[in-house]
Design a protein around this motif. Structure first.
Motif, PDB file in Angstrom:
ATOM      1  N   ARG A 118       7.508 -34.216 -25.832  1.00 57.89           N
ATOM      2  CA  ARG A 118       6.578 -33.213 -25.303  1.00 57.89           C
ATOM      3  C   ARG A 118       5.955 -33.600 -23.979  1.00 57.89           C
ATOM      4  N   PHE A 119       5.602 -34.883 -23.801  1.00 59.61           N
ATOM      5  CA  PHE A 119       4.729 -35.262 -22.690  1.00 59.61           C
ATOM      6  C   PHE A 119       5.400 -35.872 -21.455  1.00 59.61           C
ATOM      7  N   PRO A 120       6.554 -36.513 -21.562  1.00 58.41           N
ATOM      8  CA  PRO A 120       7.088 -37.207 -20.379  1.00 58.41           C
ATOM      9  C   PRO A 120       7.360 -36.264 -19.212  1.00 58.41           C
ATOM     10  N   THR A 121       7.022 -36.749 -18.025  1.00 54.57           N
ATOM     11  CA  THR A 121       7.332 -36.025 -16.789  1.00 54.57           C
ATOM     12  C   THR A 121       8.322 -36.797 -15.926  1.00 54.57           C
ATOM     13  N   ALA A 122       8.657 -38.036 -16.321  1.00 49.65           N
ATOM     14  CA  ALA A 122       9.594 -38.857 -15.546  1.00 49.65           C
ATOM     15  C   ALA A 122      10.638 -39.462 -16.474  1.00 49.65           C
ATOM     16  N   LEU A 123      11.877 -39.486 -16.005  1.00 48.68           N
ATOM     17  CA  LEU A 123      12.989 -40.083 -16.727  1.00 48.68           C
ATOM     18  C   LEU A 123      13.602 -41.160 -15.852  1.00 48.68           C
ATOM     19  N   ASN A 149       9.643 -31.131 -19.789  1.00 43.29           N
ATOM     20  CA  ASN A 149       8.687 -31.259 -18.688  1.00 43.29           C
ATOM     21  C   ASN A 149       9.070 -32.321 -17.662  1.00 43.29           C
ATOM     22  N   ILE A 150      10.307 -32.819 -17.712  1.00 41.30           N
ATOM     23  CA  ILE A 150      10.740 -33.839 -16.758  1.00 41.30           C
ATOM     24  C   ILE A 150      10.786 -33.250 -15.351  1.00 41.30           C
ATOM     25  N   ARG A 151      10.080 -33.904 -14.434  1.00 41.04           N
ATOM     26  CA  ARG A 151      10.065 -33.464 -13.032  1.00 41.04           C
ATOM     27  C   ARG A 151      10.666 -34.513 -12.100  1.00 41.04           C
ATOM     28  N   THR A 152      10.681 -35.785 -12.546  1.00 39.68           N
ATOM     29  CA  THR A 152      11.180 -36.881 -11.718  1.00 39.68           C
ATOM     30  C   THR A 152      12.287 -37.613 -12.453  1.00 39.68           C
ATOM     31  N   VAL A 153      13.404 -37.855 -11.778  1.00 40.03           N
ATOM     32  CA  VAL A 153      14.518 -38.612 -12.346  1.00 40.03           C
ATOM     33  C   VAL A 153      14.824 -39.787 -11.426  1.00 40.03           C
ATOM     34  N   VAL A 154      14.808 -41.008 -11.985  1.00 38.77           N
ATOM     35  CA  VAL A 154      15.210 -42.214 -11.262  1.00 38.77           C
ATOM     36  C   VAL A 154      16.459 -42.745 -11.953  1.00 38.77           C
ATOM     37  N   TRP A 155      17.581 -42.779 -11.226  1.00 38.82           N
ATOM     38  CA  TRP A 155      18.873 -43.093 -11.834  1.00 38.82           C
ATOM     39  C   TRP A 155      19.482 -44.290 -11.124  1.00 38.82           C
ATOM     40  N   ALA A 156      19.613 -45.400 -11.846  1.00 38.07           N
ATOM     41  CA  ALA A 156      20.260 -46.599 -11.315  1.00 38.07           C
ATOM     42  C   ALA A 156      21.733 -46.570 -11.691  1.00 38.07           C
ATOM     43  N   MET A 212      24.270 -35.499 -15.648  1.00 37.19           N
ATOM     44  CA  MET A 212      24.470 -34.513 -14.596  1.00 37.19           C
ATOM     45  C   MET A 212      24.258 -33.098 -15.114  1.00 37.19           C
ATOM     46  N   HIS A 213      24.665 -32.826 -16.359  1.00 35.17           N
ATOM     47  CA  HIS A 213      24.423 -31.500 -16.937  1.00 35.17           C
ATOM     48  C   HIS A 213      22.930 -31.229 -17.033  1.00 35.17           C
ATOM     49  N   PHE A 214      22.174 -32.253 -17.429  1.00 32.89           N
ATOM     50  CA  PHE A 214      20.723 -32.107 -17.536  1.00 32.89           C
ATOM     51  C   PHE A 214      20.093 -31.846 -16.166  1.00 32.89           C
ATOM     52  N   ILE A 215      20.493 -32.627 -15.152  1.00 36.06           N
ATOM     53  CA  ILE A 215      19.925 -32.461 -13.808  1.00 36.06           C
ATOM     54  C   ILE A 215      20.287 -31.095 -13.231  1.00 36.06           C
ATOM     55  N   ASN A 216      21.534 -30.680 -13.430  1.00 37.05           N
ATOM     56  CA  ASN A 216      21.984 -29.401 -12.889  1.00 37.05           C
ATOM     57  C   ASN A 216      21.325 -28.200 -13.552  1.00 37.05           C
ATOM     58  N   SER A 217      21.015 -28.328 -14.846  1.00 34.42           N
ATOM     59  CA  SER A 217      20.488 -27.177 -15.583  1.00 34.42           C
ATOM     60  C   SER A 217      18.972 -27.098 -15.577  1.00 34.42           C
ATOM     61  N   SER A 218      18.290 -28.194 -15.214  1.00 36.69           N
ATOM     62  CA  SER A 218      16.825 -28.187 -15.245  1.00 36.69           C
ATOM     63  C   SER A 218      16.260 -27.328 -14.122  1.00 36.69           C
ATOM     64  N   GLN A 219      15.215 -26.593 -14.438  1.00 30.63           N
ATOM     65  CA  GLN A 219      14.524 -25.762 -13.451  1.00 30.63           C
ATOM     66  C   GLN A 219      13.276 -26.439 -12.892  1.00 30.63           C
ATOM     67  N   LEU A 220      12.894 -27.603 -13.460  1.00 34.68           N
ATOM     68  CA  LEU A 220      11.631 -28.235 -13.087  1.00 34.68           C
ATOM     69  C   LEU A 220      11.800 -29.496 -12.252  1.00 34.68           C
ATOM     70  N   ILE A 221      12.956 -30.145 -12.317  1.00 34.31           N
ATOM     71  CA  ILE A 221      13.125 -31.406 -11.593  1.00 34.31           C
ATOM     72  C   ILE A 221      12.952 -31.172 -10.094  1.00 34.31           C
ATOM     73  N   ASP A 222      11.988 -31.878  -9.503  1.00 32.91           N
ATOM     74  CA  ASP A 222      11.757 -31.704  -8.067  1.00 32.91           C
ATOM     75  C   ASP A 222      11.827 -33.013  -7.289  1.00 32.91           C
ATOM     76  N   GLU A 223      12.121 -34.127  -7.988  1.00 34.78           N
ATOM     77  CA  GLU A 223      12.252 -35.403  -7.285  1.00 34.78           C
ATOM     78  C   GLU A 223      13.353 -36.223  -7.941  1.00 34.78           C
ATOM     79  N   ILE A 224      14.306 -36.684  -7.144  1.00 35.06           N
ATOM     80  CA  ILE A 224      15.415 -37.500  -7.640  1.00 35.06           C
ATOM     81  C   ILE A 224      15.509 -38.766  -6.792  1.00 35.06           C
ATOM     82  N   GLU A 225      15.614 -39.905  -7.471  1.00 36.74           N
ATOM     83  CA  GLU A 225      15.849 -41.176  -6.788  1.00 36.74           C
ATOM     84  C   GLU A 225      17.134 -41.789  -7.337  1.00 36.74           C
ATOM     85  N   ILE A 226      18.069 -42.073  -6.448  1.00 32.73           N
ATOM     86  CA  ILE A 226      19.333 -42.696  -6.817  1.00 32.73           C
ATOM     87  C   ILE A 226      19.305 -44.142  -6.337  1.00 32.73           C
ATOM     88  N   ARG A 227      19.463 -45.083  -7.277  1.00 34.15           N
ATOM     89  CA  ARG A 227      19.534 -46.502  -6.933  1.00 34.15           C
ATOM     90  C   ARG A 227      20.955 -46.991  -7.205  1.00 34.15           C
TER      91      ARG A 227
END
Length: 405
Positions: A74-79, A112-119, A133-148
């Protein structure tokens, strides 16, 4: 009495406390637990390598069904994905439709995930990548992505449907050509993009050319590779608010100074009416540092609240040498900061030019210049009409060596 306060006030108070104290408050009673949940369960860390362990399927299934960890749904905003490093097993990428489906459900259970940091690292398995990738492509809320990009890897990711992100960060020690080409297309397709941080030993020119051709005006930019294409892009518009140049330099002193003079002379003035944060800490001494050649343009940044710059040794008065300019760069920088709305000031020593081709900097030089910076600050604070403000700089913001930066 504390549990009787409104939830918003409890959360405002708790925001000032470290995580351990938030957890302690949560254990007091049910009301405090409910107020603390959204502050504690903010980030989910998913180690996809661990999905192959004996407990992996059970962990995914639990998260997917929400049977035990409903707060984590329910609560996480970052993955954050794969921040824990393990050595890949020998047979690392067997097809697993069941685990892929469970991971897809698990990710979908966090709305409620808005930020994704992917190593991303060598040997990255195909089935988690498809689910992510399916999750990132289908989400309407993600507004920040960091690729490491952790290792030399070049994998195919489908970014075609990603829309709506405001900030993209690419942090890599290597240059994977396929992935970079895909991310360039992502930038071109993302009209909502406001911030772009490109930090890698790579040639970023195609990104800047794409942005200029698409007439996209970023407000937040960071890079460690300053090129003519980058400067042409920044000089093509106005309105930049945050700019970080991470150790800008070039292969030679002459080329580095040419780029710096172009930046301070023609590019930075384009953004003087909007710039709030400027970080320009040079690795080697030269025109990227603060000096007489750029003092006027820095003093003209009337909205600046954060300023980090380096200084050259010959512009700093310090002990053990009589060879310095009477123009004291740290003192002038402090004076400019008091005339602007600067709240955070960082002054760093640049390495001497002769250390450019060495693996390590000149630590004696760094120490001497750092001592000169501190001396200038203490003397300025003693004479300043704003001792509290200068005191805060002395304690926190003026750093003795750039290696702490």
């Amino acid at each position: 009495m504390l549990p009787g306060l409104p939830v918003e006030i409890l959360q405002e108070i708790a925001c000032q406390a470290p995580t351990a104290e938030k957890k302690a408050l949560r254990s007091v009673c049910k009301d405090l637990a409910l107020a603390m949940d959204c502050l504690i369960f903010t980030t989910v860390i998913l180690n996809t390598l661990g999905l192959h362990s004996a407990d992996g399927p059970g962990m995914i299934e639990t998260l997917a069904t929400g049977a035990l960890l409903t707060d984590w749904s329910r609560f996480p905003t970052a993955l954050k994905i794969d921040l824990v490093k393990h050595r890949p097993p020998k047979e690392y990428d067997p097809p697993n439709d069941r685990l892929e489906g469970l991971l897809h459900l698990a990710l979908s259970s966090m709305p409620n995930i808005r930020t994704v940091v992917w190593a991303i690292h060598w040997g990255y398995p195909t089935w988690p990548r498809r689910a992510i990738m399916h999750f990132i492509n289908s989400s309407q809320l993600i507004d920040e992505i960091e690729i490491r990009i952790e290792t030399r890897v070049d994998m195919d990711c489908s970014w075609e449907q990603v829309r709506g992100i405001r900030k993209l960060t690419i942090n890599s020690r290597y240059t994977p050509t396929i992935l970079f080409a895909q991310l360039t297309r992502l930038v071109a397709n993302t009209r909502s993009l406001e911030g772009l941080h490109l930090l890698a030993p790579a040639e970023w020119s195609q990104f800047w050319i794409t942005l200029r051709e698409q007439n996209m005006h970023l407000t937040d930019v960071a890079t460690n590779n300053v090129t003519d294409d980058f400067l042409r892009y920044l000089g093509s518009y106005s309105g930049l608010q945050r700019l970080t140049l991470q150790y800008p330099s070039a292969s030679t002193e002459a080329e580095s100074n040419r780029l710096a003079n172009h930046f301070f002379g023609s590019v930075l003035p384009q953004h003087k009416a909007s710039l709030l944060h400027l970080s320009c800490v040079a690795w080697f001494e030269g025109c990227w540092s603060f000096g007489t050649h750029n003092a006027d343009v820095i003093s003209g940044l009337h909205r600046l609240s954060r300023l980090w710059m380096s200084v050259n040794g010959h512009d700093v008065q310090h002990e053990h040498t009589d060879n310095y300019s009477e123009w004291n760069a740290p003192e002038r920088l402090l004076q400019i900061a008091t005339e602007l709305p600067v709240r955070h000031l960082g002054i760093f020593p640049a390495d001497p030019e002769e250390s450019r081709d060495t693996l390590a900097g000149d630590y004696k030089h760094t120490f001497r210049v750092s001592q000169g910076i501190i001396t200038a600050l203490l003397g300025f604070a003693a004479r300043s009409s704003s001792p509290v403000r200068c005191g805060s700089w002395c304690q926190a913001q003026v750093v003795r060596a750039k290696y702490n930066h």
